[in-house]
Design an enzyme around this catalytic site. Structure first.
Site, PDB file in Angstrom:
ATOM      1  N   HIS A  77     -23.139  -0.091   4.699  1.00  0.00           N
ATOM      2  CA  HIS A  77     -23.785  -0.397   3.773  1.00  0.00           C
ATOM      3  C   HIS A  77     -22.531   0.055   1.995  1.00  0.00           C
ATOM      4  O   HIS A  77     -22.096   1.005   2.156  1.00  0.00           O
ATOM      5  CB  HIS A  77     -24.678   0.367   3.276  1.00  0.00           C
ATOM      6  CG  HIS A  77     -26.014  -0.248   3.369  1.00  0.00           C
ATOM      7  ND1 HIS A  77     -26.697   0.538   4.995  1.00  0.00           N
ATOM      8  CD2 HIS A  77     -27.461  -0.987   3.312  1.00  0.00           C
ATOM      9  CE1 HIS A  77     -27.888  -0.579   5.527  1.00  0.00           C
ATOM     10  NE2 HIS A  77     -28.135  -0.992   4.201  1.00  0.00           N
ATOM     11  N   ASN A 107     -19.099   6.221   9.112  1.00  0.00           N
ATOM     12  CA  ASN A 107     -20.674   5.836   8.539  1.00  0.00           C
ATOM     13  C   ASN A 107     -21.583   7.039   8.919  1.00  0.00           C
ATOM     14  O   ASN A 107     -22.474   7.222   7.369  1.00  0.00           O
ATOM     15  CB  ASN A 107     -20.776   4.420   9.263  1.00  0.00           C
ATOM     16  CG  ASN A 107     -21.917   3.456   8.182  1.00  0.00           C
ATOM     17  OD1 ASN A 107     -22.986   3.831   7.157  1.00  0.00           O
ATOM     18  ND2 ASN A 107     -23.265   3.420   9.442  1.00  0.00           N
TER      19      ASN A 107
END
Length: 213
Positions: A77, A107
């Site tokens: 994201h 991440n």
């Protein structure tokens, strides 16, 4: 946009709680912008992973779920799911128009920590404006499924409108926890993108004290 090479096939997509500038060349967002507030973070919406290809984008310009399958990269994201203050916003955050191919260790480790520290700042200060971006530098860029470009770096730029302070995290898309904090002026030179074009030059030139991830 400072770098004209980034402007080709770009489309601004607005969601309920964030906006992205999507590139049909990289098939990823170039940046995502948010207004993160203390009140909205209190909503604490349950995460529901439901990734989907963005139907508002032409098929030839967007990433598909199949592009990421078996790639070895996370669907990372830019506007974090944990920031979303409603079920609608949570669903929207899983659009692939908000995703880039991200090193899994990055991440789930360093980048996740930077997201958390940014939420801490929003809670302490009441509100902050945040622009998160993906950067593609160099001539030997990787692609997953021969379609979606892999960023070399990320940034998370933060502006406190109440104090006029700003600064950014600059992060390599690797497992090495390689990051630094920079001013918005330096970030603009590194990324080819000015995340806050209307703020004062003094703010841009002087990096705020950002929490260590």
């Amino acid at each position: 946009m400072v770098n004209p090479k980034l402007a080709a096939k770009t489309r601004l997509l607005c969601f309920s709680e964030f906006a992205v500038l999507h590139s049909g060349v990289t098939r990823t967002p170039l940046w995502a912008s948010e207004h993160v507030t203390y009140a909205e973070l209190l909503m604490d919406i349950a995460r529901k992973d439901n990734f989907y290809a963005e139907p508002r984008l032409p098929a030839e310009e967007r990433a598909e779920l199949a592009d990421y399958a078996g790639s070895g990269y996370d669907r990372g994201h830019l506007a974090p799911a944990a920031n979303m203050p409603s079920d609608t916003a949570m669903r929207e955050s899983f659009s692939l128009a908000n995703m880039t191919p991200q090193n899994p260790s990055n991440n789930r480790g360093l980048w996740s920590s930077i997201e958390s520290r940014t939420r801490d700042l929003a809670q302490q200060r009441g509100e902050v404006y945040v622009v998160s971006g993906a950067v593609f530098s160099g001539a030997n860029l990787q692609r997953i499924n021969e379609r979606v470009l892999v960023p070399t770096h990320y940034f998370k730029a933060i502006y406190d409108a109440n104090t006029g302070e700003s600064g950014a995290y600059w992060v390599a898309n690797t497992a090495n926890k390689d990051y630094k904090t920079v001013s918005i002026k330096e970030l603009t030179q590194l990324a080819g993108i000015d995340p806050f074009p209307t703020i004062g030059e003094f703010s841009k030139a002087n990096a705020m004290n950002l929490p260590q991830p």
